[in-house]
Design a protein around this motif. Structure first.
Motif, short mmCIF file in Angstrom:
data_model
loop_
_atom_site.label_atom_id
_atom_site.label_comp_id
_atom_site.label_asym_id
_atom_site.label_seq_id
_atom_site.Cartn_x
_atom_site.Cartn_y
_atom_site.Cartn_z
N HIS A 85 0.76 6.87 6.73
CA HIS A 85 0.35 8.20 5.83
C HIS A 85 -1.11 8.28 5.56
O HIS A 85 -1.58 9.50 5.69
CB HIS A 85 1.25 8.08 4.62
CG HIS A 85 2.71 8.48 4.79
ND1 HIS A 85 3.21 9.16 5.92
CD2 HIS A 85 3.82 7.98 4.08
CE1 HIS A 85 4.39 9.29 5.87
NE2 HIS A 85 4.76 8.54 4.75
N GLU A 86 -1.81 7.10 5.38
CA GLU A 86 -3.21 7.06 4.96
C GLU A 86 -4.04 5.75 5.17
O GLU A 86 -3.37 4.83 5.03
CB GLU A 86 -3.34 7.53 3.41
CG GLU A 86 -4.87 7.73 3.01
CD GLU A 86 -4.70 7.97 1.40
OE1 GLU A 86 -5.93 8.29 0.83
OE2 GLU A 86 -3.70 7.57 0.77
N ILE A 87 -5.21 6.05 5.60
CA ILE A 87 -6.15 4.96 5.81
C ILE A 87 -7.42 5.17 4.84
O ILE A 87 -7.96 5.99 5.22
CB ILE A 87 -6.47 4.53 7.29
CG1 ILE A 87 -5.44 4.48 8.12
CG2 ILE A 87 -7.40 3.56 7.46
CD1 ILE A 87 -5.70 4.26 9.54
N LEU A 96 1.75 2.82 3.83
CA LEU A 96 2.79 2.91 4.99
C LEU A 96 3.99 3.32 4.31
O LEU A 96 4.11 3.17 3.12
CB LEU A 96 2.87 1.26 5.57
CG LEU A 96 1.71 0.90 5.94
CD1 LEU A 96 2.13 -0.66 6.54
CD2 LEU A 96 1.14 1.50 7.42
N ALA A 97 5.07 3.61 5.20
CA ALA A 97 6.38 4.09 4.59
C ALA A 97 7.33 3.62 5.43
O ALA A 97 7.17 3.85 6.90
CB ALA A 97 6.59 5.51 4.46
N SER A 230 13.01 10.80 -7.81
CA SER A 230 11.89 10.22 -8.05
C SER A 230 11.78 8.95 -7.28
O SER A 230 10.57 8.86 -6.91
CB SER A 230 11.54 10.20 -9.59
OG SER A 230 12.20 9.45 -10.11
N VAL A 231 12.67 8.22 -7.65
CA VAL A 231 12.68 6.99 -6.95
C VAL A 231 12.49 7.07 -5.31
O VAL A 231 11.56 6.46 -4.58
CB VAL A 231 13.71 5.82 -6.83
CG1 VAL A 231 13.54 4.59 -6.42
CG2 VAL A 231 13.79 5.63 -8.52
N HIS A 232 13.42 8.09 -4.70
CA HIS A 232 13.41 8.25 -3.22
C HIS A 232 11.88 8.79 -2.82
O HIS A 232 11.41 8.33 -1.89
CB HIS A 232 14.51 9.10 -2.95
CG HIS A 232 14.49 9.48 -1.53
ND1 HIS A 232 14.26 10.49 -0.98
CD2 HIS A 232 15.25 8.98 -0.39
CE1 HIS A 232 14.36 10.66 0.41
NE2 HIS A 232 15.14 9.44 0.64
N HIS A 237 6.72 8.18 -0.27
CA HIS A 237 4.95 7.89 -0.50
C HIS A 237 4.55 6.81 0.11
O HIS A 237 3.63 6.90 0.88
CB HIS A 237 4.70 8.21 -1.98
CG HIS A 237 3.27 7.97 -2.17
ND1 HIS A 237 2.05 8.85 -1.95
CD2 HIS A 237 2.68 6.68 -2.51
CE1 HIS A 237 0.96 8.37 -2.43
NE2 HIS A 237 1.20 7.19 -2.52
N GLY A 238 5.42 5.96 0.17
CA GLY A 238 4.88 4.25 0.59
C GLY A 238 4.35 3.43 -0.17
O GLY A 238 4.19 3.61 -1.50
N PHE A 239 3.65 2.43 0.36
CA PHE A 239 3.09 1.43 -0.53
C PHE A 239 1.72 1.10 0.46
O PHE A 239 1.58 1.47 1.52
CB PHE A 239 3.89 0.17 -0.57
CG PHE A 239 4.39 -0.44 0.96
CD1 PHE A 239 3.61 -1.32 1.70
CD2 PHE A 239 5.60 -0.03 1.45
CE1 PHE A 239 4.07 -1.80 2.73
CE2 PHE A 239 5.86 -0.21 2.78
CZ PHE A 239 5.38 -1.27 3.48
N GLU A 240 0.64 0.66 -0.48
CA GLU A 240 -0.54 0.08 0.23
C GLU A 240 -0.66 -1.44 0.84
O GLU A 240 -0.09 -2.17 -0.03
CB GLU A 240 -1.79 0.59 -0.68
CG GLU A 240 -1.83 1.86 -1.07
CD GLU A 240 -0.98 2.56 -1.87
OE1 GLU A 240 -0.41 1.85 -2.59
OE2 GLU A 240 -0.94 3.88 -1.97
#
Length: 295
Positions: A85-87, A96-97, A230-232, A237-240
């Motif tokens: 999703h983002e770098i 990442l998700a 909200s958890v979903h 959104h993913g994690f870094e």
């Protein structure tokens, strides 16, 4: 009698052709050695150490190869598929998700059960270090604070025999019901947010799966009014992950960190001691140990 003139025309023409040939070759070499950012979907600036498959061989690090599938940037990590999703190049992080999460289906869950320990590798880490100088308190060069920034937070899916009343336990109904468990007595499904201590895990509950999400402040603080939607959304959104430690010289035992200006520094591990979790190190100790230059 006609005047005899030296014939320079052919020589000048020859020199011009030679110079043009040299210039063209130099331009060709420059083009071959220059890597331009790649793009896929919403990511418009994919550059070193990352690369898209199909990029020139000399561009990026093949260990950080990304794929463009249906206009979505994909990273295969430990043979598992994640959407990129983002770098964030200044912070050396990638978000990442899990590819199993579906935006319009709150009953979808990640395809792979994992914890932060599963994600740490020579290429990525679930944490990185920041160095901040405490100039206002202790003087310009007397002490610095080295802080470990945790990027991920654990969430645990549980099935419980009895209802649980706790702001840490988020009821997954109606998105997910405890119907897929092998035990018919576990009729209540929850997500445990942000922890897994023995005190938080109720005796009537059984762990089904574990996942990670982002640990950014304010993004996943729990609370009595938190819903599973909200958890979903946080799973979407993913994690870094950080690739900061991967920039260090592999020939030296070192640890890399970012200063207040987001500049990378790598120091020998001799500047660290058993009090690493206290995060306090004198600047003099780091300087005496020797800083390792990075590209």
């Amino acid at each position: 009698m006609d005047e005899v003139r030296p014939c320079y025309t052919g020589f000048v023409t020859l020199m011009v052709l030679v110079l043009l040939q040299i210039t063209c070759r130099a331009d060709d070499n420059y083009t071959n050695s220059t890597c331009f950012p790649s793009s896929c979907g919403n990511l418009r600036n994919i550059s070193t150490p990352f690369r898209l498959t199909g990029d020139p061989e000399n561009c990026g690090d093949k260990r950080y190869s990304l794929y463009c599938e249906n206009n979505i940037t994909v990273l295969y990590l430990f043979s598992r598929k994640y959407y990129v999703h983002e770098i964030n190049y200044p912070l050396y992080t990638i978000r990442l998700a899990d590819a199993g999460i579906q935006r319009d289906n709150c009953s979808s869950i990640p395809s792979y059960s994992l914890t932060s320990y599963d994600l740490n590798s020579p290429l990525f880490s679930t944490a990185y270090y920041r160095l901040k100088r405490n100039e206002s308190l202790l003087g310009r060069n007397s002490l610095s604070t080295l802080t470990r920034i945790e990027l991920t937070k654990l969430i645990i899916y549980l099935n419980c025999a009895n209802p649980v009343t706790s702001h840490l336990y988020v009821n997954t109904a109606p998105c997910i019901n405890a119907t897929n468990t092998s035990s018919s007595s576990l009729k209540h499904s929850y997500v445990l947010v942000g922890g897994s201590t023995a005190l938080q895990l109720r005796a009537s509950c059984q762990i089904e799966q574990m996942f990670v999400t982002s640990n950014k402040a304010g993004m996943f603080d729990g609370g009595n009014n938190m819903s599973y939607v909200s958890v979903h959304n946080q799973l979407l959104h993913g994690f870094e992950l950080s690739w900061l430690d991967a920039v260090r010289d592999p020939q030296n035992e070192s640890r890399c960190y970012l200063d207040d200006s987001k500049q990378v520094h790598c120091v020998s591990l001799c500047s660290y001691n058993s009090e690493v979790d206290n995060h306090y190190y004198g600047v003099e100790a780091i300087e005496q140990c020797g800083e390792i230059n990075t590209a």
